[in-house]
Design a protein around this motif. Structure first.
Motif, short mmCIF file in Angstrom:
data_model
loop_
_atom_site.label_atom_id
_atom_site.label_comp_id
_atom_site.label_asym_id
_atom_site.label_seq_id
_atom_site.Cartn_x
_atom_site.Cartn_y
_atom_site.Cartn_z
N ARG A 26 -6.44 -4.18 -12.21
CA ARG A 26 -5.25 -3.48 -11.73
C ARG A 26 -4.74 -2.42 -12.70
O ARG A 26 -4.26 -1.37 -12.28
N GLN A 27 -4.86 -2.68 -14.01
CA GLN A 27 -4.37 -1.67 -14.97
C GLN A 27 -5.23 -0.42 -14.91
O GLN A 27 -4.72 0.70 -14.96
N MET A 28 -6.53 -0.60 -14.77
CA MET A 28 -7.42 0.55 -14.68
C MET A 28 -7.16 1.32 -13.38
O MET A 28 -7.06 2.56 -13.38
N TYR A 30 -4.47 1.29 -11.56
CA TYR A 30 -3.14 1.91 -11.65
C TYR A 30 -3.24 3.21 -12.45
O TYR A 30 -2.64 4.23 -12.08
N SER A 31 -3.99 3.18 -13.54
CA SER A 31 -4.11 4.37 -14.40
C SER A 31 -4.76 5.52 -13.63
O SER A 31 -4.37 6.68 -13.78
#
Lengths: 180, 231
Positions: A26-28, A30-31
Motif C-alpha cells: 500500500r505504501q508503494m 500510494y506513492s
C-alpha cells in the motif's frame, strides 16, 4: 454442495491474499498515486478505486504470480490516478477513432539482427510509460487489446493506439540498428 | 526471438523500477482504512457469487410499488469519451447512487439528526437454521457480522451510521428494485436463480442504514430484514 463449499473456501483464501497484497504494497501504491495526484485524499481514493476494480474483475490478479501482480496493480494505480487527475482538472481526453488497426505490433515478424541487451534496454527506457506498460501487458501477460484497455482504465481505441505506437517504435529502432 | 528479448528486458526494467519507487511513508486515514475493509469484505461475499454459475444480465433499475414515495430523478452524464463508460445518478427517498457499468455506489440521504456514531446496536432475531456468527467487526460507525453454515454458505449483516454509508454494490448480475421494509425504503438486488441464492439488500432504518448480502433467498432476506431489533 461440495463444490459450493470449495468455492467459498477459495474465496476466503483469495480475500486474504488480496488483503495481504494491499498491506504489503500500500505504501508503494500510494506513492505512485501521490506522484500523479499530489493530494493525499485523492491518492487514497485511487487505491480504493484500484482494489474495487480488482475485486470486480479478479481473474488477472489471481492468475498472475505474486511478482507479476506488483506490476499489474502498479499500472492500474498509475492509470486510475492519471484519469482522476484529468477529470479533476477538466483536461480534455484525446479523442481516438476506432479505426486503428488491432495488429499494430508486428513483433514476431521483425528480424532482430544484431541488437545487444543493453541497446534494447536503452530503447525500452526511452519509451513513453503509457506505451511501455501496454507493450509489457501484451508481451508478458498475453493480454488482448480489450483486456489491456480494461486493466489500464482506458478505451479500446487508446489501447490499440498504444500498441500500434509500440510496434512503430520497435520497427524504427530495428531499422536504425540495421542502417547503423 | 525479439518478443522473448523484449519480455526479458521489460521484466528487468520493471523489476528495477518498482524496487526503486520513492516510498512515501503515509499514515492512511481512518476513512480510507474503513473503505478498504469494506472492499475486502464485499469481495469475499461477491466472489462467492461470481465463482458459481450465474446467469448474467445488464442492470436495470425498476421501481415496484414505490408509488408517490419515490422521487426518481435521472440525470445522464457522460464521463470522458475515452473511458467510454456512462454514469447515471439516481435519487430516491432514502438513497442516492452513482450507477457505473459494473457497480453502483450508494449513499444515504436524510442524514440530519441521525447519530454520527453507533449508539444502539441492532441484531437479526431469526437467523436461518445452521448459520452461526463467524466474524464480527465493530467500529464507531458500523457493525459487521458475518454468518456461515456447514456448507460454507455466507451472508453478512451490517449496520451503518447514515452519514458514513458509502457502499459499492455489484450491479452486473441482477435488477435493483425499490422495496418496503417496515415502512421504510429499501433497495434489493436479486441475483437468485433456480440453483443459487444471492441477495444484496440495503434499507433505511430511520437512524441507521442496514445491509444484508450473501447466500439468502429473497424471502429469507426480507424476513430477516423485517426481524431486526435493538440488542
Amino acid at each position: 454442495m461440495i463444490s459450493a463449499a470449495l468455492a467459498n473456501l477459495k474465496t476466503e483464501e483469495q480475500r486474504n491474499t488480496l488483503q495481504q497484497f494491499y498491506l504489503d504494497y500500500r505504501q508503494m501504491l500510494y506513492s505512485i498515486a501521490m506522484s500523479k495526484l499530489h493530494n493525499y485524499e485523492d491518492a487514497e481514493d485511487a487505491l480504493q478505486e484500484t482494489f474495487l476494480k480488482i475485486s470486480d474483475k479478479p481473474d488477472l490478479f489471481f492468475n498472475s504470480s505474486p511478482k507479476e501482480r506488483v506490476f499489474i496493480v502498479s499500472a492500474m494505480v498509475r492509470n486510475i490516478s492519471i484519469n482522476m487527475w484529468k477529470k479533476k482538472h477538466k483536461v480534455n481526453f484525446e479523442e481516438l477513432t476506432d479505426d486503428i488497426p488491432d495488429s499494430g505490433l508486428p513483433i514476431t515478424e521483425q528480424v532482430i539482427g544484431e541488437v545487444s541487451k543493453d541497446e534494447l534496454m536503452n530503447f525500452i527506457v526511452k519509451l513513453p510509460e503509457a506505451v511501455r506498460e501496454a507493450l509489457y501487458l501484451k508481451i508478458h501477460y498475453g493480454l488482448s487489446t480489450s483486456e489491456i484497455a480494461e486493466t489500464l482504465d482506458i478505451s479500446n481505441a487508446a489501447a490499440r493506439k498504444r500498441i500500434s505506437n509500440a510496434g512503430k517504435m520497435i520497427k524504427k529502432f530495428l531499422e536504425e540498428k540495421q542502417n547503423a | 526471438m525479439l518478443e522473448q528479448m523484449l519480455d526479458a528486458v521489460l521484466t528487468e526494467y520493471y523489476d528495477h523500477t518498482l524496487a526503486n519507487v520513492d516510498i512515501l511513508e503515509h499514515k492512511f486515514s481512518r476513512r480510507h482504512e474503513r473503505a478498504m475493509k469494506r472492499i475486502f469484505k464485499h469481495y469475499e461475499i461477491n466472489a462467492a457469487h461470481l465463482h458459481s454459475e450465474w446467469k448474467t444480465e445488464r442492470t436495470k433499475i425498476t421501481y415496484k410499488n414505490a408509488g408517490k414515495r419515490v422521487l426518481v430523478v435521472l440525470i445522464l452524464v457522460f464521463l470522458g469519451l475515452i473511458t467510454g463508460f456512462t454514469l447515471i445518478y439516481f435519487n430516491s427517498q432514502s438513497f442516492r447512487g452513482d450507477i457505473y457499468n459494473d457497480n453502483t455506489n450508494l449513499f444515504a440521504v436524510n442524514t440530519e439528526n441521525c447519530p454520527t456514531a453507533i449508539e444502539e446496536k441492532y441484531r437479526l432475531t431469526s437467523v436461518p437454521n445452521g448459520f452461526v456468527i463467524v466474524e464480527l467487526d465493530n467500529t464507531d460507525i458500523s457493525i459487521y457480522t458475518k454468518y456461515k453454515d456447514s456448507s460454507s454458505k455466507v451472508f453478512s449483516f451490517t449496520q451503518y451510521v447514515k452519514g458514513e454509508f458509502d457502499l459499492h454494490i455489484d450491479n452486473e448480475h441482477g435488477n435493483l428494485e425499490v422495496i418496503d421494509i417496515n415502512g421504510q425504503e429499501g433497495l434489493i438486488l436479486d441475483h437468485c436463480d433456480s440453483a443459487h441464492d444471492f441477495i444484496s439488500l440495503v434499507w433505511d432504518g430511520k437512524d441507521y442504514v442496514f445491509e444484508l448480502t450473501g447466500a439468502l433467498s429473497r424471502e429469507d432476506a426480507l424476513l430477516l430484514a423485517k426481524s431486526i431489533e435493538i440488542s
